[in-house]
Design a protein around this motif. Sequence first.
Motif, PDB file in Angstrom:
ATOM      1  N   ILE A  34       8.998   9.506   4.810  1.00  0.00           N
ATOM      2  CA  ILE A  34       9.572   8.378   4.110  1.00  0.00           C
ATOM      3  C   ILE A  34      10.225   8.844   2.812  1.00  0.00           C
ATOM      4  CG2 ILE A  34       9.082   6.058   3.215  1.00  0.00           C
ATOM      5  CD1 ILE A  34       6.187   7.659   4.858  1.00  0.00           C
ATOM      6  N   TYR A  36      11.302   7.427  -1.036  1.00  0.00           N
ATOM      7  CA  TYR A  36      11.171   6.399  -2.054  1.00  0.00           C
ATOM      8  C   TYR A  36      12.059   6.742  -3.237  1.00  0.00           C
ATOM      9  CZ  TYR A  36       7.179   3.857  -0.090  1.00  0.00           C
ATOM     10  OH  TYR A  36       6.368   3.087   0.691  1.00  0.00           O
ATOM     11  N   PHE A  46      10.706   1.649  -1.628  1.00  0.00           N
ATOM     12  CA  PHE A  46      11.002   2.181  -0.299  1.00  0.00           C
ATOM     13  C   PHE A  46      12.513   2.215  -0.046  1.00  0.00           C
ATOM     14  CE2 PHE A  46      10.128   2.801   4.205  1.00  0.00           C
ATOM     15  CZ  PHE A  46      11.198   2.180   4.839  1.00  0.00           C
ATOM     16  N   ASP A  49      12.637   5.265   6.290  1.00  0.00           N
ATOM     17  CA  ASP A  49      11.653   6.140   6.916  1.00  0.00           C
ATOM     18  C   ASP A  49      12.204   6.677   8.234  1.00  0.00           C
ATOM     19  OD1 ASP A  49       9.440   3.439   8.126  1.00  0.00           O
ATOM     20  OD2 ASP A  49      11.445   4.050   8.754  1.00  0.00           O
ATOM     21  N   ASN A  93       3.173   9.949   6.186  1.00  0.00           N
ATOM     22  CA  ASN A  93       2.155   8.974   6.534  1.00  0.00           C
ATOM     23  C   ASN A  93       1.659   9.238   7.943  1.00  0.00           C
ATOM     24  OD1 ASN A  93       0.527   6.749   6.245  1.00  0.00           O
ATOM     25  ND2 ASN A  93       2.060   5.312   6.960  1.00  0.00           N
ATOM     26  N   ALA A  95      -0.409   7.086  10.698  1.00  0.00           N
ATOM     27  CA  ALA A  95      -0.849   5.711  10.943  1.00  0.00           C
ATOM     28  C   ALA A  95      -2.370   5.601  10.908  1.00  0.00           C
ATOM     29  CB  ALA A  95      -0.307   5.228  12.283  1.00  0.00           C
ATOM     30  N   ASN A  98      -4.018   5.627   7.034  1.00  0.00           N
ATOM     31  CA  ASN A  98      -3.989   4.467   6.141  1.00  0.00           C
ATOM     32  C   ASN A  98      -3.469   4.755   4.746  1.00  0.00           C
ATOM     33  OD1 ASN A  98      -5.008   2.444   7.892  1.00  0.00           O
ATOM     34  ND2 ASN A  98      -7.024   3.335   7.672  1.00  0.00           N
ATOM     35  N   LEU A 100      -0.267   6.879   2.117  1.00  0.00           N
ATOM     36  CA  LEU A 100       0.917   7.693   1.922  1.00  0.00           C
ATOM     37  C   LEU A 100       0.585   8.885   1.038  1.00  0.00           C
ATOM     38  CD1 LEU A 100       3.481   4.890   1.019  1.00  0.00           C
ATOM     39  CD2 LEU A 100       3.441   6.189   3.145  1.00  0.00           C
TER      40      LEU A 100
ATOM     41  N   GLY B  98      -1.238   1.551   8.082  1.00  0.00           N
ATOM     42  CA  GLY B  98      -0.321   2.513   8.678  1.00  0.00           C
ATOM     43  C   GLY B  98       1.124   2.297   8.311  1.00  0.00           C
ATOM     44  N   ASP B  99       1.420   1.289   7.510  1.00  0.00           N
ATOM     45  CA  ASP B  99       2.807   0.983   7.171  1.00  0.00           C
ATOM     46  C   ASP B  99       3.428   2.055   6.289  1.00  0.00           C
ATOM     47  OD1 ASP B  99       2.885  -2.677   6.913  1.00  0.00           O
ATOM     48  OD2 ASP B  99       2.583  -1.300   8.599  1.00  0.00           O
ATOM     49  N   THR B 100       4.718   2.306   6.478  1.00  0.00           N
ATOM     50  CA  THR B 100       5.426   3.261   5.634  1.00  0.00           C
ATOM     51  C   THR B 100       5.958   2.617   4.367  1.00  0.00           C
ATOM     52  OG1 THR B 100       7.482   2.818   6.822  1.00  0.00           O
ATOM     53  CG2 THR B 100       6.133   4.662   7.600  1.00  0.00           C
ATOM     54  N   GLU B 101       6.125   1.301   4.387  1.00  0.00           N
ATOM     55  CA  GLU B 101       6.663   0.613   3.229  1.00  0.00           C
ATOM     56  C   GLU B 101       5.540   0.017   2.405  1.00  0.00           C
ATOM     57  OE1 GLU B 101       9.601  -2.370   3.976  1.00  0.00           O
ATOM     58  OE2 GLU B 101      10.143  -2.511   1.855  1.00  0.00           O
ATOM     59  N   ALA B 102       5.352   0.593   1.232  1.00  0.00           N
ATOM     60  CA  ALA B 102       4.399   0.052   0.272  1.00  0.00           C
ATOM     61  C   ALA B 102       5.174  -0.544  -0.891  1.00  0.00           C
ATOM     62  CB  ALA B 102       3.455   1.148  -0.219  1.00  0.00           C
TER      63      ALA B 102
END
Lengths: 112, 113
Positions: A34, A36, A46, A49, A93, A95, A98, A100, B98-102
Motif C-alpha cells: 500500500i 500512503y 491512503f 494498494d 499488510n 490479512a 490485522n 499495517l 485485514g483492510d489496507t485503508e486505514a
Amino acid sequence: GESVGLHLPTLSVQEGDNSIINCAYSNSASDYFIWYKQESGKGPQFIIDIRSNMDKRQGQRVTVLLNKTVKHLSLQIAATQPGDSAVYFCAENRAAGNKLTFGGGTRVLVKP
Amino acid sequence: NAGVTQTPKFQVLKTGQSMTLQCAQDMNHNSMYWYRQDPGMGLRLIYYSASEGTTDKGEVPNGYNVSRLNKREFSLRLESAAPSQTSVYFCASSRQGGDTEAFFGQGTRLTVV
C-alpha cells in the motif's frame, strides 16, 4: 526482522514532470502493498494498494508497480502538482495479521 | 463527518508523569490502532485492537497500555513518561483488521522533558 523500507529519503521534482518513488520489502508473505501520503501536520492518507498477485495497478494519476522477483514496489505520479508535495510511505499488510507495517518514507518536493 | 479525532493535539510532560491520549472514530470501524512517528521516520505500531474487547501488542508496546473502551474509543496511556517517548502519536481505524485503508487522526505531538 521483516520490514518495508525505501531507497530515497528526498525526491525533488519539477511541476508537471512524473515522479517515481521506490520501496524495497523483505516480507514475501504480505498479501497487499500500500502507498500512503502524509502532508505536513496531518495523518497519513491512503492512496492506492496492490494485491501481491498483481504486477500493476492504476489509479487517478498514480500507478503502482510490484516486482516480486526483486521485492520492489514503486509509485508513479503523473504530471506532478504542488499538492503532491508530501512524504510518501509504503506499507504492507497481511490479512491475517490485522495490521499495517510502514516503511521509512520519502519526501517529495515539487518545484514550480 | 469527523472521522478519527484525537485529543490533545499537543502535550508537554515531565519525566515520570502519566497521561492518557484519547481517540474516537465515528465510522463504525471494528479495528483501531496506535502508532508513533519519530522525526524523519515511518510509523511504528504500538498497540492495536482488531475488534471491540480485544487488544494486541504491536512493534513497540513497552511503556504503554491501551483500553478499547467501546467500539468508538481506543485510548493510549503512558504510566511513567520518559524522554524516549517524545514523538507524534497517531490513532487510526479501519473497517476490519485485514483492510489496507486505514483512516488516521491528526496526531498528538508529545514532548517529555
